[in-house]
Design an enzyme around this catalytic site. Structure first.
Site, mmCIF file in Angstrom:
data_model
loop_
_atom_site.group_PDB
_atom_site.id
_atom_site.type_symbol
_atom_site.label_atom_id
_atom_site.label_comp_id
_atom_site.label_asym_id
_atom_site.label_seq_id
_atom_site.Cartn_x
_atom_site.Cartn_y
_atom_site.Cartn_z
ATOM 1 N N THR A 94 0.861 -1.181 0.000
ATOM 2 C CA THR A 94 0.000 0.000 0.000
ATOM 3 C C THR A 94 0.900 1.235 0.000
ATOM 4 O O THR A 94 2.122 1.132 -0.062
ATOM 5 C CB THR A 94 -0.912 0.021 1.245
ATOM 6 O OG1 THR A 94 -0.117 0.331 2.409
ATOM 7 C CG2 THR A 94 -1.597 -1.326 1.455
ATOM 8 N N CYS A 95 0.292 2.412 0.100
ATOM 9 C CA CYS A 95 1.099 3.641 0.112
ATOM 10 C C CYS A 95 1.952 3.741 1.376
ATOM 11 O O CYS A 95 2.970 4.448 1.394
ATOM 12 C CB CYS A 95 0.204 4.867 -0.010
ATOM 13 S SG CYS A 95 -1.027 5.027 1.307
ATOM 14 N N ARG A 108 3.086 0.865 3.196
ATOM 15 C CA ARG A 108 3.832 -0.354 3.517
ATOM 16 C C ARG A 108 3.969 -1.246 2.280
ATOM 17 O O ARG A 108 3.093 -1.252 1.405
ATOM 18 C CB ARG A 108 3.138 -1.126 4.631
ATOM 19 C CG ARG A 108 1.756 -1.649 4.273
ATOM 20 C CD ARG A 108 1.070 -2.303 5.457
ATOM 21 N NE ARG A 108 0.644 -1.310 6.446
ATOM 22 C CZ ARG A 108 1.224 -1.150 7.635
ATOM 23 N NH1 ARG A 108 2.224 -1.931 7.990
ATOM 24 N NH2 ARG A 108 0.781 -0.237 8.479
ATOM 25 N N GLN A 118 -9.550 0.807 6.200
ATOM 26 C CA GLN A 118 -9.183 0.464 4.829
ATOM 27 C C GLN A 118 -8.215 -0.714 4.754
ATOM 28 O O GLN A 118 -8.294 -1.538 3.844
ATOM 29 C CB GLN A 118 -8.566 1.676 4.143
ATOM 30 C CG GLN A 118 -8.332 1.484 2.650
ATOM 31 C CD GLN A 118 -7.760 2.718 1.983
ATOM 32 O OE1 GLN A 118 -7.296 3.642 2.653
ATOM 33 N NE2 GLN A 118 -7.788 2.753 0.672
ATOM 34 N N GLU A 120 -7.766 2.693 11.470
ATOM 35 C CA GLU A 120 -8.499 2.905 10.208
ATOM 36 C C GLU A 120 -8.967 1.573 9.624
ATOM 37 O O GLU A 120 -8.387 0.520 9.885
ATOM 38 C CB GLU A 120 -7.626 3.681 9.217
ATOM 39 C CG GLU A 120 -6.288 3.033 8.900
ATOM 40 C CD GLU A 120 -6.324 2.182 7.647
ATOM 41 O OE1 GLU A 120 -7.357 2.164 6.977
ATOM 42 O OE2 GLU A 120 -5.313 1.527 7.355
#
Length: 431
Positions: free
Chosen positions: A51-52, A54, A129, A127
């Site tokens: 992801t952005c 990790r 997501q 979060e």
């Protein structure tokens, strides 16, 4: 207890700057290339979570302990964990990432995955997501054939645990976004559904506020901005809004219940003297000022019927919510740890699954042979046949119940291997 053959190698936002993370991202093709290299060193299963914030690899090794096992192909002296790290680095030859890579193994890696899935390792604590991102990463690995029952079980358990944490502790329900906190304050102060709103501004904060206003069911929404073109661009996502000239903001307020301001202006956008000159004294109106420096004259609070919500109030609420999230996250730690231990126990027992299955199959064969013999020698009715078969099976299962429970409790691979050979010898079970 012996460490699990489960490991983790990756980079994440805690140690790695954005400028590096942007260069270390696993596309689907890069995941496939990495998998080919991991197979060469004895990795049987893996999942890549990219992801952005990790880019992480969770994996099972086919050799003994991952910290000292040797590569399947080269049989060199590097620990498997170190070899996975090397494969990771080789995937990004143009980036020097060695100092940013973090590695974990066994229970530590297992607990980390559970924390990641629950959002406790996210930039925005709690979060939601990341839960979907873990599910998507696992779906890709499963589809490509990179997983087995162990990794499937671990990820499935981490997702189940994360959902229970979100249901019980509701960490993500404490909003941290100042824009969202502001909308919630508006809802409590005057209600939003069906209300007429003027939004002044057209930047990112204004667009986010507009999204929330629509979600909360605002009625007519007017948007005014110094940059008329930017305001028109908002209509692409929100065709229901009405664009008004910035200079007409006071006139537009006459028909509005709520005014939301989110500009980058260094000066006041709503001044007390201009407001008094244009709007009637008895006007009921609520201002939400999301700008810094402020857009709305603080003196407006002196006007009858006027309420002003500004960043000072919102930031205080956001800070309090952040503290609440941290406390809830702390409270959820024990719940997560218990779930990790349950999964760990399953993994420990799963090493003996094939042996237990073979033992039960041997039991089934013995029951079948004994039943066939009795059925040939005795004139049994249909009902008696069922009873005899049931009694034979129950008797042997009772005999094996305690040994099977003991097999599931064995701690180390050495013990498991010793008992496995013993059972194969005693019961004449072929591998």
């Amino acid at each position: 207890m012996e460490d699990l053959n489960f490991g983790y190698v990756g980079v994440r936002y805690q140690e790695t700057p954005l400028s590096v993370r942007e260069l270390v991202s696993f596309t689907d093709s890069k995941k496939i290339e990495l998998w080919k290299e991991l197979q060469k060193i004895g990795v049987e299963q893996c999942m890549v979570l990219s992801t952005c914030n990790r880019s992480e690899v969770f994996f099972f090794s086919s050799v003994g302990k991952i910290e000292n096992g040797k590569t399947a192909e080269q049989n060199n002296d590097k620990p498997v964990l170190e070899q996975v790290r090397q494969c990771y680095e080789n995937a990004f030859p143009e980036v020097n990432i060695r100092e940013y890579i973090r590695m974990m193994q066994g229970e530590m890696a297992l607990a980390y995955l559970f924390r990641v899935t629950a959002g406790l390792e996210s930039l925005v604590l709690g979060e939601d997501q990341i839960l979907g991102q873990v599910g998507d990463a696992m779906d890709f690995s499963r589809t490509m054939g990179y997983t087995g029952k162990e990794l499937n079980k671990i990820v499935r358990d981490s997702i189940t645990c994360a959902k229970e944490v979100k249901t019980i502790y509701k960490i993500s329900e404490k909003p941290l976004s100042v824009s969202y906190v502001g909308i919630q304050c508006l809802e409590k102060t005057c209600g939003i559904c069906g209300k007429t709103v003027l939004l002044i501004g057209s930047g990112k904060t204004a667009a986010l506020a507009l999204t929330y206003l629509v979600e909360y069911g605002a009625g007519e929404i007017f948007v005014g901005s110094r940059t008329y073109r930017h305001a028109k661009e908002l209509m692409e996502s929100f065709p229901q809004i009405h664009i008004v000239e910035y200079s007409a903001r006071y006139e537009t307020m006459k028909g509005c219940d709520i005014v939301v301001t989110a500009t980058a202006s260094p000066h006041l956008v709503i001044r007390l003297e201009d407001y008094k000159e244009t709007l009637p004294e008895e006007k009921e109106i609520t201002f939400l000022d999301l700008a810094a420096p402020r857009d709305v004259d603080k003196e407006l609070e002196q006007c009858q019927g006027v309420s002003v919500i500004n960043l000072d109030t919102l930031q205080q609420i956001s800070d309090e919510n952040r503290k609440e999230r941290e406390q809830l996250a702390k409270e959820s730690e024990q719940f997560i740890q218990t779930a990790v231990q349950d999964t760990q126990e399953w993994l420990k027992a799963s090493h003996m699954d094939n042996t237990i299955e073979s033992l039960q199959k041997r039991c089934h064969d013995i029951v079948g042979d004994s039943y066939d013999y009795l059925n040939r020698k005795l004139d049994l009715s249909s009902r008696e046949q069922k009873i005899v078969k049931k009694v034979l099976n129950a008797s042997l299962q009772r005999l094996l119940r305690e040994p099977i429970q003991e097999l599931k409790q064995l701690d180390t691979r050495e013990e498991q291997e010793r008992y496995k050979q013993m059972i194969q010898h005693l019961f004449q079970i072929e591998e």
